[in-house]
Design a protein around this motif. Structure first.
Motif, short mmCIF file in Angstrom:
data_model
loop_
_atom_site.label_atom_id
_atom_site.label_comp_id
_atom_site.label_asym_id
_atom_site.label_seq_id
_atom_site.Cartn_x
_atom_site.Cartn_y
_atom_site.Cartn_z
N CYS A 1 -33.48 -28.10 -17.47
CA CYS A 1 -32.62 -28.92 -16.62
C CYS A 1 -33.35 -29.43 -15.38
O CYS A 1 -33.91 -28.64 -14.61
N ILE A 2 -33.32 -30.74 -15.19
CA ILE A 2 -33.80 -31.36 -13.97
C ILE A 2 -32.70 -31.23 -12.92
O ILE A 2 -31.51 -31.23 -13.25
N HIS A 3 -33.08 -31.13 -11.65
CA HIS A 3 -32.06 -30.98 -10.61
C HIS A 3 -31.31 -32.29 -10.37
O HIS A 3 -31.91 -33.36 -10.24
N GLY A 4 -29.98 -32.20 -10.34
CA GLY A 4 -29.14 -33.34 -10.04
C GLY A 4 -28.59 -33.26 -8.63
O GLY A 4 -29.05 -32.46 -7.81
N ASN A 5 -27.58 -34.07 -8.32
CA ASN A 5 -26.97 -34.03 -6.99
C ASN A 5 -25.67 -33.26 -6.97
O ASN A 5 -25.23 -32.82 -5.91
N ASN B 1 -32.78 -18.87 -22.28
CA ASN B 1 -32.79 -20.22 -22.87
C ASN B 1 -32.18 -21.26 -21.92
O ASN B 1 -31.91 -22.39 -22.32
N ILE B 2 -31.97 -20.89 -20.65
CA ILE B 2 -31.47 -21.83 -19.65
C ILE B 2 -32.50 -21.90 -18.53
O ILE B 2 -32.61 -20.99 -17.70
N LEU B 3 -33.29 -22.95 -18.52
CA LEU B 3 -34.39 -23.10 -17.57
C LEU B 3 -34.15 -24.28 -16.65
O LEU B 3 -33.60 -25.30 -17.06
N PHE B 4 -34.58 -24.13 -15.40
CA PHE B 4 -34.46 -25.21 -14.42
C PHE B 4 -35.85 -25.60 -13.94
O PHE B 4 -36.65 -24.75 -13.53
N ALA B 5 -36.13 -26.89 -13.99
CA ALA B 5 -37.44 -27.39 -13.57
C ALA B 5 -37.64 -27.21 -12.08
O ALA B 5 -36.69 -27.29 -11.29
N LYS B 6 -38.87 -26.98 -11.69
CA LYS B 6 -39.25 -26.97 -10.29
C LYS B 6 -39.86 -28.33 -9.97
O LYS B 6 -40.82 -28.75 -10.61
N ASP B 7 -39.29 -29.02 -8.98
CA ASP B 7 -39.77 -30.35 -8.64
C ASP B 7 -41.26 -30.33 -8.31
O ASP B 7 -41.73 -29.52 -7.52
N ILE C 1 -45.51 -38.63 -18.34
CA ILE C 1 -44.06 -38.81 -18.31
C ILE C 1 -43.47 -38.24 -17.02
O ILE C 1 -43.81 -37.14 -16.61
N ILE C 2 -42.56 -39.01 -16.39
CA ILE C 2 -41.77 -38.52 -15.27
C ILE C 2 -40.34 -38.29 -15.75
O ILE C 2 -39.75 -39.15 -16.43
N LEU C 3 -39.78 -37.14 -15.39
CA LEU C 3 -38.38 -36.83 -15.64
C LEU C 3 -37.68 -36.70 -14.29
O LEU C 3 -37.98 -35.79 -13.52
N SER C 4 -36.80 -37.63 -13.97
CA SER C 4 -36.13 -37.61 -12.67
C SER C 4 -34.62 -37.68 -12.88
O SER C 4 -34.13 -37.88 -14.00
N HIS C 5 -33.88 -37.52 -11.77
CA HIS C 5 -32.43 -37.70 -11.85
C HIS C 5 -32.08 -39.14 -11.50
O HIS C 5 -31.56 -39.88 -12.32
N THR C 6 -32.42 -39.57 -10.29
CA THR C 6 -32.22 -40.97 -9.93
C THR C 6 -33.49 -41.75 -10.22
O THR C 6 -34.42 -41.23 -10.83
#
Length: 245
Positions: free
Chosen positions: A73-77, A106-112, A171-176
């Protein structure tokens, strides 16, 4: 940090947009595509897993732990940062740091700013955005997080990481998205855009202008489109970084 979890050599990297706590369509995708926990589903922000910061989140995580896929998961707002939400630790995964709770591997959060190795491709995560409904949320006592946008520390780290890579990323994975790629046609009607903090979008534009890149994916806008070579996703799916035989 001394833990490391390795991705399998045969994993698939799937990608989709915001889920906001509803994973019914992800469950259907897993069933239809016969996925396993070795496979990865990238959520481009606003996964909604760390949202209420109470037992509601815990129940969702319990449910998601049975999914036959690993969520990245990428961080959202519209969600808390992992360190605000639970007993997360930083672990190495595919050559980059992620946030993980031991009970839910199995639930991982990306570090920016971290750069991950997806079948030999360099993939960077850059999360966060401004909530256009910020004051509505505050006035109605709904969750709002003052850490929603990347702060100076995060932005500096992202830029330092890019500098190390000679400003070349696959590749960039972003929210906005960078501001010139905003889907203006999808903006909320009647919302005065002059009241919207565009600092993250302007910063991402600076990155985009200086970056040698192959692909960029983002969520946030609840549309499926492509602007200036940047793909914005919501409920569609794709596979990236397919393994070459």
């Amino acid at each position: 940090m001394d833990k490391k979890i390795n991705g399998g050599k045969n994993m698939h990297f799937y990608i989709t947009g915001d889920t906001h706590g509803n994973f019914n369509r992800i469950e259907e995708f897993c069933s239809e595509n016969d996925t396993t926990k070795e496979d990865v589903m990238i959520i481009l922000g606003d996964a909604g897993i760390n949202y209420w910061l109470d037992n509601t989140d815990r129940q969702l995580k319990n449910d998601l732990s049975s999914l036959d896929i690993t969520l990245f998961c990428i961080h959202g707002n519209h969600e808390a940062r992992p360190w605000e939400a639970g007993d997360y630790e930083e672990v190495m995964w595919n050559d980059g740091l992620v946030y993980m709770e031991e009970a839910y591997p199995n639930i991982l959060f990306a570090k920016d700013g971290e750069i991950y190795n997806f079948h030999g491709k360099k993939v960077m995560a850059i999360g966060g955005a401004y909530s256009v409904d910020k004051y509505y949320r505050i006035s109605h006592k709904m969750p709002w997080f003052d850490t929603e946008q990347p702060d100076d520390r995060i932005m500096n780290y992202v830029e330092q990481q890019l500098e190390k890579e000679g400003w070349s990323i696959d590749i960039i994975l972003s929210h906005t998205v960078p501001i010139e790629a905003e889907p203006t046609w999808a903006f909320i009607p009647g919302l005065n855009q002059r009241t919207v903090d565009k600092s993250t979008e302007k910063w991402l534009q600076e990155i985009y202008d200086n970056l040698e890149i192959s692909e960029w994916y983002a969520g946030h806008y609840h549309v499926d489109s492509e602007e200036n070579g940047i793909r914005i996703m919501f409920e569609d799916y794709d596979e990236i970084c397919e393994k070459l035989n």
